[in-house]
Write a protein that holds these residues in place. Structure first.
Motif, PDB file in Angstrom:
ATOM      1  N   HIS A  17       0.830  -1.212   0.000  1.00 10.84           N
ATOM      2  CA  HIS A  17       0.000   0.000   0.000  1.00 10.84           C
ATOM      3  C   HIS A  17       0.863   1.259   0.000  1.00 10.84           C
ATOM      4  O   HIS A  17       0.651   2.169  -0.804  1.00 10.84           O
ATOM      5  CB  HIS A  17      -0.934   0.003   1.218  1.00 10.84           C
ATOM      6  N   LYS A  18       1.839   1.293   0.909  1.00 13.54           N
ATOM      7  CA  LYS A  18       2.636   2.512   1.040  1.00 13.54           C
ATOM      8  C   LYS A  18       3.446   2.773  -0.228  1.00 13.54           C
ATOM      9  O   LYS A  18       3.585   3.925  -0.672  1.00 13.54           O
ATOM     10  CB  LYS A  18       3.577   2.401   2.242  1.00 13.54           C
ATOM     11  N   CYS A  19       3.988   1.708  -0.795  1.00 17.17           N
ATOM     12  CA  CYS A  19       4.756   1.822  -2.026  1.00 17.17           C
ATOM     13  C   CYS A  19       3.888   2.426  -3.144  1.00 17.17           C
ATOM     14  O   CYS A  19       4.322   3.328  -3.862  1.00 17.17           O
ATOM     15  CB  CYS A  19       5.243   0.421  -2.402  1.00 17.17           C
ATOM     16  N   ALA A  20       2.650   1.934  -3.253  1.00 16.37           N
ATOM     17  CA  ALA A  20       1.732   2.506  -4.238  1.00 16.37           C
ATOM     18  C   ALA A  20       1.429   3.961  -3.901  1.00 16.37           C
ATOM     19  O   ALA A  20       1.518   4.853  -4.759  1.00 16.37           O
ATOM     20  CB  ALA A  20       0.436   1.691  -4.291  1.00 16.37           C
ATOM     21  N   ALA A  21       1.090   4.223  -2.646  1.00 22.63           N
ATOM     22  CA  ALA A  21       0.599   5.548  -2.254  1.00 22.63           C
ATOM     23  C   ALA A  21       1.611   6.642  -2.555  1.00 22.63           C
ATOM     24  O   ALA A  21       1.266   7.688  -3.120  1.00 22.63           O
ATOM     25  CB  ALA A  21       0.250   5.550  -0.760  1.00 22.63           C
TER      26      ALA A  21
ATOM     27  N   GLY B  99       0.179  15.968   9.218  1.00 25.78           N
ATOM     28  CA  GLY B  99       0.655  15.664  10.558  1.00 25.78           C
ATOM     29  C   GLY B  99       0.258  14.294  11.071  1.00 25.78           C
ATOM     30  O   GLY B  99       0.796  13.837  12.080  1.00 25.78           O
ATOM     31  N   ARG B 100      -0.661  13.638  10.396  1.00 25.38           N
ATOM     32  CA  ARG B 100      -1.158  12.355  10.918  1.00 25.38           C
ATOM     33  C   ARG B 100      -0.116  11.244  10.757  1.00 25.38           C
ATOM     34  O   ARG B 100       0.042  10.405  11.647  1.00 25.38           O
ATOM     35  CB  ARG B 100      -2.485  11.974  10.264  1.00 25.38           C
ATOM     36  N   ALA B 101       0.595  11.230   9.628  1.00 25.42           N
ATOM     37  CA  ALA B 101       1.624  10.192   9.454  1.00 25.42           C
ATOM     38  C   ALA B 101       2.755  10.384  10.464  1.00 25.42           C
ATOM     39  O   ALA B 101       3.312   9.411  10.977  1.00 25.42           O
ATOM     40  CB  ALA B 101       2.163  10.217   8.028  1.00 25.42           C
ATOM     41  N   ALA B 102       3.086  11.649  10.760  1.00 23.70           N
ATOM     42  CA  ALA B 102       4.141  11.919  11.746  1.00 23.70           C
ATOM     43  C   ALA B 102       3.694  11.495  13.148  1.00 23.70           C
ATOM     44  O   ALA B 102       4.466  10.902  13.905  1.00 23.70           O
ATOM     45  CB  ALA B 102       4.500  13.405  11.724  1.00 23.70           C
ATOM     46  N   ALA B 103       2.436  11.781  13.477  1.00 22.06           N
ATOM     47  CA  ALA B 103       1.910  11.329  14.767  1.00 22.06           C
ATOM     48  C   ALA B 103       1.921   9.809  14.832  1.00 22.06           C
ATOM     49  O   ALA B 103       2.283   9.205  15.855  1.00 22.06           O
ATOM     50  CB  ALA B 103       0.494  11.869  14.970  1.00 22.06           C
ATOM     51  N   GLY B 104       1.554   9.181  13.711  1.00 15.54           N
ATOM     52  CA  GLY B 104       1.551   7.720  13.657  1.00 15.54           C
ATOM     53  C   GLY B 104       2.938   7.134  13.810  1.00 15.54           C
ATOM     54  O   GLY B 104       3.123   6.092  14.446  1.00 15.54           O
ATOM     55  N   LEU B 105       3.917   7.835  13.245  1.00 16.30           N
ATOM     56  CA  LEU B 105       5.305   7.373  13.404  1.00 16.30           C
ATOM     57  C   LEU B 105       5.698   7.417  14.871  1.00 16.30           C
ATOM     58  O   LEU B 105       6.297   6.464  15.393  1.00 16.30           O
ATOM     59  CB  LEU B 105       6.238   8.254  12.566  1.00 16.30           C
TER      60      LEU B 105
ATOM     61  N   ARG C 299      -4.888   5.459  18.449  1.00 12.12           N
ATOM     62  CA  ARG C 299      -3.530   4.975  18.149  1.00 12.12           C
ATOM     63  C   ARG C 299      -3.520   4.189  16.846  1.00 12.12           C
ATOM     64  O   ARG C 299      -2.649   4.368  15.997  1.00 12.12           O
ATOM     65  CB  ARG C 299      -3.037   4.046  19.272  1.00 12.12           C
ATOM     66  N   LEU C 300      -4.510   3.310  16.689  1.00  8.46           N
ATOM     67  CA  LEU C 300      -4.577   2.493  15.476  1.00  8.46           C
ATOM     68  C   LEU C 300      -4.755   3.354  14.232  1.00  8.46           C
ATOM     69  O   LEU C 300      -4.113   3.137  13.200  1.00  8.46           O
ATOM     70  CB  LEU C 300      -5.733   1.491  15.561  1.00  8.46           C
ATOM     71  N   ALA C 301      -5.618   4.358  14.333  1.00 10.60           N
ATOM     72  CA  ALA C 301      -5.880   5.221  13.176  1.00 10.60           C
ATOM     73  C   ALA C 301      -4.622   5.995  12.786  1.00 10.60           C
ATOM     74  O   ALA C 301      -4.328   6.168  11.600  1.00 10.60           O
ATOM     75  CB  ALA C 301      -7.028   6.179  13.478  1.00 10.60           C
ATOM     76  N   LEU C 302      -3.872   6.447  13.806  1.00  9.60           N
ATOM     77  CA  LEU C 302      -2.661   7.208  13.496  1.00  9.60           C
ATOM     78  C   LEU C 302      -1.562   6.304  12.945  1.00  9.60           C
ATOM     79  O   LEU C 302      -0.864   6.666  11.995  1.00  9.60           O
ATOM     80  CB  LEU C 302      -2.181   7.969  14.740  1.00  9.60           C
ATOM     81  N   ARG C 303      -1.424   5.107  13.527  1.00  8.12           N
ATOM     82  CA  ARG C 303      -0.464   4.162  12.956  1.00  8.12           C
ATOM     83  C   ARG C 303      -0.805   3.890  11.493  1.00  8.12           C
ATOM     84  O   ARG C 303       0.082   3.828  10.639  1.00  8.12           O
ATOM     85  CB  ARG C 303      -0.516   2.834  13.704  1.00  8.12           C
ATOM     86  N   ALA C 304      -2.090   3.709  11.220  1.00  8.29           N
ATOM     87  CA  ALA C 304      -2.506   3.436   9.836  1.00  8.29           C
ATOM     88  C   ALA C 304      -2.153   4.597   8.915  1.00  8.29           C
ATOM     89  O   ALA C 304      -1.797   4.392   7.747  1.00  8.29           O
ATOM     90  CB  ALA C 304      -4.004   3.151   9.779  1.00  8.29           C
ATOM     91  N   ALA C 305      -2.223   5.824   9.451  1.00 11.45           N
ATOM     92  CA  ALA C 305      -1.879   6.997   8.628  1.00 11.45           C
ATOM     93  C   ALA C 305      -0.416   6.960   8.212  1.00 11.45           C
ATOM     94  O   ALA C 305      -0.045   7.433   7.140  1.00 11.45           O
ATOM     95  CB  ALA C 305      -2.181   8.283   9.389  1.00 11.45           C
ATOM     96  N   GLN C 306       0.435   6.387   9.070  1.00 13.71           N
ATOM     97  CA  GLN C 306       1.849   6.234   8.729  1.00 13.71           C
ATOM     98  C   GLN C 306       2.078   5.022   7.825  1.00 13.71           C
ATOM     99  O   GLN C 306       2.810   5.090   6.843  1.00 13.71           O
ATOM    100  CB  GLN C 306       2.674   6.088  10.021  1.00 13.71           C
TER     101      GLN C 306
ATOM    102  N   TRP D  14       3.917  18.386  14.368  1.00 14.55           N
ATOM    103  CA  TRP D  14       3.470  17.348  13.440  1.00 14.55           C
ATOM    104  C   TRP D  14       2.896  17.954  12.155  1.00 14.55           C
ATOM    105  O   TRP D  14       3.220  17.535  11.052  1.00 14.55           O
ATOM    106  CB  TRP D  14       2.380  16.478  14.098  1.00 14.55           C
ATOM    107  N   VAL D  15       2.039  18.966  12.322  1.00 15.82           N
ATOM    108  CA  VAL D  15       1.317  19.509  11.163  1.00 15.82           C
ATOM    109  C   VAL D  15       2.248  20.301  10.240  1.00 15.82           C
ATOM    110  O   VAL D  15       2.143  20.220   9.015  1.00 15.82           O
ATOM    111  CB  VAL D  15       0.128  20.387  11.647  1.00 15.82           C
ATOM    112  N   LEU D  16       3.173  21.044  10.823  1.00 14.45           N
ATOM    113  CA  LEU D  16       4.025  21.912   9.988  1.00 14.45           C
ATOM    114  C   LEU D  16       5.245  21.192   9.432  1.00 14.45           C
ATOM    115  O   LEU D  16       5.779  21.587   8.392  1.00 14.45           O
ATOM    116  CB  LEU D  16       4.488  23.128  10.793  1.00 14.45           C
ATOM    117  N   THR D  17       5.712  20.150  10.126  1.00 13.75           N
ATOM    118  CA  THR D  17       6.972  19.538   9.698  1.00 13.75           C
ATOM    119  C   THR D  17       6.888  18.035   9.429  1.00 13.75           C
ATOM    120  O   THR D  17       7.853  17.447   8.958  1.00 13.75           O
ATOM    121  CB  THR D  17       8.086  19.770  10.746  1.00 13.75           C
ATOM    122  N   GLY D  18       5.744  17.412   9.731  1.00 16.19           N
ATOM    123  CA  GLY D  18       5.640  15.963   9.561  1.00 16.19           C
ATOM    124  C   GLY D  18       5.550  15.581   8.089  1.00 16.19           C
ATOM    125  O   GLY D  18       4.806  16.198   7.329  1.00 16.19           O
ATOM    126  N   GLY D  19       6.285  14.562   7.690  1.00 11.16           N
ATOM    127  CA  GLY D  19       6.241  14.115   6.303  1.00 11.16           C
ATOM    128  C   GLY D  19       5.340  12.907   6.126  1.00 11.16           C
ATOM    129  O   GLY D  19       4.652  12.473   7.045  1.00 11.16           O
TER     130      GLY D  19
END
Lengths: 365, 365
Positions: B84-88, B184-190, B209-216, B287-292
């Motif tokens: 999934h991540k590779c595609a995304a 910022g969600r992927a950074a929070a998930g990380l 926690r699960l939703a944020l992990r999924a965002a990463q 997270w929002v301003l600098t998260g990748g």
């Protein structure tokens, strides 16, 4: 040969940022060409696709699996070597479709201690291979630089077709099997690189050793002959990356053919390797019939088509009989599938008088 | 969710041949689509290129650098996650040109102990992401399977443009900065994935926690909005892979702009992360301003263009003054280059009241 970059000698990729690394990489790369509409620097490149279609292939070279940093013979693989090889194997895939390479994107995974100079050399080797191999319309249009524990490079190449792309499966009526390029030289070169000293390869003349090593490190597929063979009427084509027997078997299975190789036509390739083979105690027929990584072009031409200069006939192809289709053919053959490849009418094992490993499988158990 | 393959459970890639591995991979992959002229099995794929051009991007994910097999929180990355991540991340690059993804080639470098099932799951995850992310014209058309010590995947994606491709450099006249997707969600998930237990993340609700992990692990870029933003008149666009400040800086430098972010417009993203941030002791603005790795789309629209549904205005852009062009801007800025990105008219450091790491650099010293 190395290529100057702006960072001090000895700088590693761990010591600089991505932007600086790109500044070392891009100026020595060929990033302009007739098909580059948008080059490196955006989220994507944009490449012209004449005829509203594009051929596309990808290949990875991984340290330890596909090359060594330092070979047993003492040779150290340069960035220029790896750039060349990365280009060569992908350009050969495009040529094997009868297509002309137009653009490359490349992803490098680099350990932190990789010299920046190595990365610049890679870019230069890749770009110079476009010229040396006749892919003069090809340019580097983008990529990805990342870190990892293991050095690895992946290139993806696009190409344009003048006519219909040539598949492996189109030679259903049989024809003449032709080959362009060299056979067995990359395998002999691999043996030379893998040989320690003192050892049997010490008996081989230095210039010959160097030439064979170069055949492995910097293969020279006849890229412009892909479109030439397509125009000559090729009904099936591929590049010989995993050995002649194995790759001929792939055309045979895809097209439903029996392929018979003519040893007399292969004799010149064998003769050219006889000296080093005798000195090194190797069988030159094994190199020629099963050696991979020469990336020559193997094609089927209609029997009445002239063989274009640069290619030579090496066998004949006939539609597989129902019985022939049930014979096995090397590691990929399974009962009930795949017609066979023979040598002078005999199985390769009969012809050799012993079992042979028919070619390269990345995952062979 | 796993996908059945023909080999016994627990079989590793070292135990089977390349052909068998392909037989586990290809049947669970989406290999047909409106642009597939020749799919997997030949030396190259052949892909339709409407308008006689193609956009092209490549990205690599490497174990240890871009993901972990087992995260400190205990979660084990699945093949489906990585597919999934590779595609995304590649589909987002195509969308950021205003283009529609058409085809993918993928190269997998696999340690010998990789389960065959993992490889099948990767193929399924990649293909399902095409559907889930709205890349419904996209198919897997080829690739390369190889061995290596370190698990690594490289995907190259092609796309078709309806109009002119949208570059980073086209917004020279200024305009409205708009964003589509999450921030910022992927950074929070990380952070959540990297947190051990017991630890501050234990205080965050399990579902959150699960939703944020999924965002990463499975970012969801708004792929169809790329062409929508292009039709809405976007003059510059990219996907936010390395953090909003850093990626806005890239548009600013390429287009010669000053970009001012509007904190009020970013407030909803921050508010959505306030709960977990408070529990985990993190700064949601960071997270929002600098998260990748959220891979949302950041674009500049003409000031009089309506913002299409799914995107929101988050700032304003003006041509950089000569003085502005001499200000530095984060790790990539150098004196005399690059205009700046500000937050409510102040530098990000002033606005935060402290220095911030502005985003992700794969080679930052």
């Amino acid at each position: 040969m190395t290529h100057e970059s702006a960072v001090p000698p000895g700088t590693t990729v761990a010591q600089i940022g991505e932007t600086q690394l790109l500044e070392a990489f891009l100026p020595v790369a060929t990033t302009r060409g007739p098909h580059v509409l948008v080059g490196p620097g955006d989220d994507c490149a944009v490449v012209a696709a004449p005829g509203e279609r594009v051929v596309l292939t990808t290949d990875t070279l991984t340290l330890g699996q596909d090359f060594r940093t330092v070979w047993p013979c003492g040779y150290r693989t340069t960035g220029t070597d790896l750039g060349h090889k990365c280009a060569a194997q992908n350009l050969a895939d495009v040529a094997a479709m009868g297509a002309v390479p137009t653009a490359v994107v490349v992803s490098l995974t680099l350990p932190g201690d990789t010299p920046v100079q190595w990365v610049a050399d890679f870019a230069a080797g890749l770009s110079r291979a476009f010229e040396e191999l006749g892919a003069t319309e090809c340019a580097l249009v983008g990529g990805d630089l990342g870190r990892g524990a293991e050095l690895s490079v992946t290139a993806t190449v696009t190409g344009r077709c003048e006519g219909e792309p040539v598949l492996r499966s189109g030679a259903t009526g049989g024809g003449t099997l032709v080959h362009a390029g060299v056979l067995g030289r990359a395998a002999a070169g691999l043996d030379a690189l893998e040989a320690g000293s003192p050892g049997p390869w010490d008996a081989v003349a230095g210039s010959e050793r160097l030439a064979l090593r170069a055949a492995q490190l910097r293969p020279a597929p006849p890229v412009p002959l892909g479109p030439v063979l397509a125009r000559a009427g090729a009904t099936a084509m591929l590049d010989v990356s995993d050995g002649l027997l194995r790759d001929a078997g792939r055309i045979a299975r895809a097209s439903g053919l029996r392929i018979d190789l003519d040893p007399a036509a292969l004799e010149p390739c064998v003769a050219a390797l006889a000296g080093p083979a005798a000195a090194a105690g190797a069988d030159p027929w094994q190199w020629v019939l099963t050696g991979g990584e020469d990336h020559g072009l193997l094609a089927v031409l209609p029997v009445d088509s002239p063989v274009p200069p640069g290619a030579r006939a090496i066998g004949s192809c006939a539609p597989a009989s129902p019985v022939g289709r049930h014979r096995t053919n090397g590691p990929e053959g399974q009962p009930g599938r795949g017609p066979s490849v023979t040598v002078a009418g005999r199985s390769s094992a009969q012809w050799f008088g012993r079992d042979v490993v028919e070619g390269w499988d990345h995952f062979e158990p």
